[in-house]
Design an enzyme around this catalytic site. Structure first.
Site, short mmCIF file in Angstrom:
data_model
loop_
_atom_site.label_atom_id
_atom_site.label_comp_id
_atom_site.label_asym_id
_atom_site.label_seq_id
_atom_site.Cartn_x
_atom_site.Cartn_y
_atom_site.Cartn_z
N TYR A 185 11.11 3.31 0.58
CA TYR A 185 10.55 1.96 0.52
C TYR A 185 9.44 1.89 -0.53
O TYR A 185 9.44 1.01 -1.40
CB TYR A 185 10.02 1.55 1.88
CG TYR A 185 9.19 0.28 1.86
CD1 TYR A 185 9.79 -0.95 1.60
CD2 TYR A 185 7.81 0.32 2.07
CE1 TYR A 185 9.02 -2.11 1.55
CE2 TYR A 185 7.05 -0.84 2.04
CZ TYR A 185 7.66 -2.04 1.77
OH TYR A 185 6.90 -3.20 1.72
N ASP B 71 0.82 -1.21 0.00
CA ASP B 71 0.00 0.00 0.00
C ASP B 71 0.85 1.27 0.00
O ASP B 71 0.37 2.35 -0.34
CB ASP B 71 -0.94 0.00 1.21
CG ASP B 71 -0.21 -0.15 2.54
OD1 ASP B 71 0.88 -0.77 2.57
OD2 ASP B 71 -0.72 0.33 3.56
#
Length: 304
Positions: free
Chosen positions: A127, A102
């Site tokens: 990330y 997500d």
């Protein structure tokens, strides 16, 4: 059908191998020492050796905060490793299932809305950027791919938010006014890791019977979406019900901006799972039931 799993000693890899074993499905589970996905020679050797029917890539650099300091390493694993694995698989006409996150989204959507697969991906963290780059690399390298974005994983065995919260609560209980600071500006979908593994097994069984899948990108997460603060309240209430804590500490809302050096998190990363339900018949994880099971398991181990 023979299934090859990379990153098999990770959270998802462990849950997946346990389910494949219990269902007596043929698989090869390789950890980082057995298969470094950033090493093209190693990939070619393993695929020649095992000749898998399908590959599941669960290997990843997943430390969100550390990725800010180790950007090269994050992209080496999450982008380049995914690309090499997908390319080599494509050269041998092997499909690939690749896990994503997500965190590829900015989190700017209103809280009443959730992200669908076609929404613009604009990650704020290294990330998230490395995982988005990995998605794009897999799409470009192998037409026969399934990318699964998931979120807020927890399970009975590995370290996770629920376990850390209960441990922290226990440490606070003897204080006059036990208080825990919880992020109030994060909204998302807690997801049981074993449910994610079950969803992947469903894909594998569908592929085994049809020799194809509706290739593309899918979301798989828990429902309903909830704020991290509200999730913490539910975890502690359930922990008290099952006797893990005698009373609950005060939960003080805070924001990520107060945590110096932490990577930015999306405010709203709720994932819409309609597509995977409609095209593949896979229902979202029911995290409340799974969280209760996790806490019952913790209580069992503490009292035995």
């Amino acid at each position: 059908m023979t299934i090859l799993i990379s990153g098999a000693n990770g959270k998802v890899g462990t849950a997946l191998t346990a389910q494949l074993k219990s269902r007596k499905l043929a698989y090869i589970a390789l950890d980082h020492a057995q298969l470094d996905i950033t090493n093209s020679t190693a990939i070619k050797q393993r695929l020649r050796e095992y000749r898998p029917s399908i590959i599941i890539n669960t290997a990843a650099f997943t430390h969100v905060d550390l990725a800010e300091q180790q950007q090269e390493k994050a992209f080496e694993t999450n982008e380049r490793g995914a690309e090499l694995l997908a390319q080599t698989a494509a050269s041998q006409q092997i499909p690939i299932i690749h896990l994503s996150t997500d965190y590829v989204f900015s989190g700017d959507k209103p809280l009443a809305e959730s992200y669908v697969e076609g929404d613009a991906a604009e990650p704020a963290s290294i990330y998230g950027k490395s995982k988005l780059a990995g998605e794009q690399a897999v799409r470009n390298a192998n037409a026969h791919h399934i990318i699964i974005r998931t979120a807020w994983l927890f399970d009975e065995h590995s370290d996770n938010f629920a376990k850390k919260l209960i441990t922290a609560a226990k440490q606070q209980l003897d204080l006059p006014s036990p208080t825990l600071r919880i992020a109030a500006n994060q909204y998302g979908c807690p997801t049981d890791t074993s449910d994610l593994a079950s969803a992947i097994v469903h894909l594998l069984q569908t592929y085994a019977s049809k020799t194809t899948l509706p290739w593309g990108t899918y979301h798989y997460a828990g429902e309903p979406a909830i704020s991290r603060l509200e999730w913490a309240q539910e975890i502690l209430a359930t922990a008290q019900t099952h006797g893990l804590i005698t009373h609950q500490p005060i939960l003080g809302p805070t924001t990520d901006s107060l945590y110096i050096g932490r990577a930015p998190r999306p405010v709203n990363s709720a994932l819409n799972c309609t597509k995977i339900q409609q095209l593949l018949g896979i229902k979202p994880s029911q995290w409340r039931n799974r969280m209760s099971r996790l806490i019952q398991t913790m209580n069992h181990y503490e009292n035995n």
